[in-house]
Design a protein around this motif. Structure first.
Motif, PDB file in Angstrom:
ATOM      1  N   GLU A 166      25.785  -8.559   7.793  1.00 20.11           N
ATOM      2  CA  GLU A 166      26.145  -9.945   7.520  1.00 20.11           C
ATOM      3  C   GLU A 166      27.136 -10.481   8.541  1.00 20.11           C
ATOM      4  N   ALA A 183      23.404 -12.468  13.883  1.00 17.58           N
ATOM      5  CA  ALA A 183      23.909 -13.317  12.798  1.00 17.58           C
ATOM      6  C   ALA A 183      22.747 -13.888  11.998  1.00 17.58           C
ATOM      7  N   PRO A 184      22.918 -14.118  10.697  1.00 19.79           N
ATOM      8  CA  PRO A 184      21.839 -14.672   9.865  1.00 19.79           C
ATOM      9  C   PRO A 184      21.306 -15.992  10.403  1.00 19.79           C
ATOM     10  N   GLU A 185      22.202 -16.822  10.995  1.00 20.81           N
ATOM     11  CA  GLU A 185      21.754 -18.110  11.535  1.00 20.81           C
ATOM     12  C   GLU A 185      20.778 -17.905  12.689  1.00 20.81           C
ATOM     13  N   GLU A 186      21.041 -16.913  13.526  1.00 20.18           N
ATOM     14  CA  GLU A 186      20.144 -16.651  14.646  1.00 20.18           C
ATOM     15  C   GLU A 186      18.802 -16.116  14.154  1.00 20.18           C
ATOM     16  N   GLN A 188      17.373 -16.822  11.242  1.00 22.81           N
ATOM     17  CA  GLN A 188      16.636 -17.942  10.684  1.00 22.81           C
ATOM     18  C   GLN A 188      16.108 -18.859  11.780  1.00 22.81           C
ATOM     19  N   ALA A 189      16.900 -19.055  12.839  1.00 28.17           N
ATOM     20  CA  ALA A 189      16.458 -19.897  13.946  1.00 28.17           C
ATOM     21  C   ALA A 189      15.246 -19.284  14.641  1.00 28.17           C
ATOM     22  N   ASP A 192      12.257 -19.894  12.480  1.00 28.91           N
ATOM     23  CA  ASP A 192      11.821 -21.295  12.576  1.00 28.91           C
ATOM     24  C   ASP A 192      11.057 -21.538  13.873  1.00 28.91           C
ATOM     25  N   TYR A 220      15.262  -7.689   9.072  1.00 31.94           N
ATOM     26  CA  TYR A 220      15.609  -9.106   9.154  1.00 31.94           C
ATOM     27  C   TYR A 220      14.572  -9.972   8.440  1.00 31.94           C
ATOM     28  N   ASP A 227      16.385 -15.351   1.777  1.00 37.78           N
ATOM     29  CA  ASP A 227      16.986 -16.680   1.933  1.00 37.78           C
ATOM     30  C   ASP A 227      16.031 -17.776   1.495  1.00 37.78           C
TER      31      ASP A 227
END
Length: 232
Positions: A166, A183-186, A188-189, A192, A220, A227
């Motif tokens: 995390e 990182a979780p944001e990366e 998810q990006a 996407d 991941y 999420d």
């Protein structure tokens, strides 16, 4: 965050798993053979073909139980019907013994219904095994994995580093680990971007997009799925 713990089993527990369980399994299969052969003979099979009935009953029940458990663990197609079929296979193995012994001891006689039921066993076994044998075309399948810390080995001193999935912070007796987590944001990006490019989001494609190992990409993928479920 979930993790795994190594448990050192006592010697008698290890012996039970390695020796006791296989012996009991073999003994149970051996003891089931005479009754199932007798039941096949009662249904009209010759002695040569009747010897195959234990494979259609007891061995099939054991195989169905294992295959149903694998289907449940890895969320394979037809997992519900596989589990139902495994339970019915176990019931069939038990009833075969009961009915055979009842007939041998003159507590009951054979009948047209019993002969028809026993005669249908091979066909039902074939149909159910073919159903449980279904699977994805790929030899390696993508499954959701729990979000657990990744353990990496430090090449310099061979000690273990614990990478926090995390936060990306690595701790090993106060030292930094080799490779920070994404990182979780990366993550998810990257997912996407794959969707925008009309590519299927799998552990393999996610690993390629992030530049990590396929096993890490699969982990991941579980994070992305979790999420998405939380957002819905």
């Amino acid at each position: 965050m979930s993790g795994t713990v190594s448990v050192d089993l006592p010697w008698f527990a290890r012996a039970t798993r390695k020796i006791g369980a296989p012996l009991a399994f073999g003994a149970a299969l051996a003891m089931s053979v005479p009754g199932e052969i007798h039941l096949a003979e009662v249904a009209g099979w010759s002695s040569g073909f009747a010897t195959l009935m234990p494979v259609c009953v007891s061995v099939y029940a054991a195989s169905a139980a294992v295959m149903a458990d694998v289907a449940r663990r890895f969320n394979l197609p037809g997992k519900v019907s596989a589990q139902v079929g495994a339970v019915l296979a176990l019931i069939l193995a038990i009833l075969a013994q009961d009915i055979s012994h009842l007939i041998q001891l003159d507590y009951m006689n054979t009948s047209a219904v019993l002969v028809a039921a026993v005669s249908a066993i091979p066909g039902l076994v074939v149909a159910h095994l073919l159903h449980m044998g279904r699977g994805p075309r790929e030899t390696a399948i993508e499954v959701e994995a729990p979000d657990v810390p990744e353990v990496a080995e430090d090449q310099e001193d061979g000690q273990l580093s614990l990478i926090d999935m995390e936060t990306g912070e690595a701790r090993r007796r106060g030292k930094r680990g080799r490779k920070p987590a994404v990182a979780p944001e990366e993550v998810q990006a990257a997912a996407d971007r794959l969707k925008a490019e009309k590519k299927k989001v799998t552990g393999t494609t996610l690993a390629e997009a992030l530049g990590v190992a396929p096993r890490t990409g699969t982990r991941y993928l579980g994070q992305v799925s979790a999420d998405a479920e939380a957002a819905s």
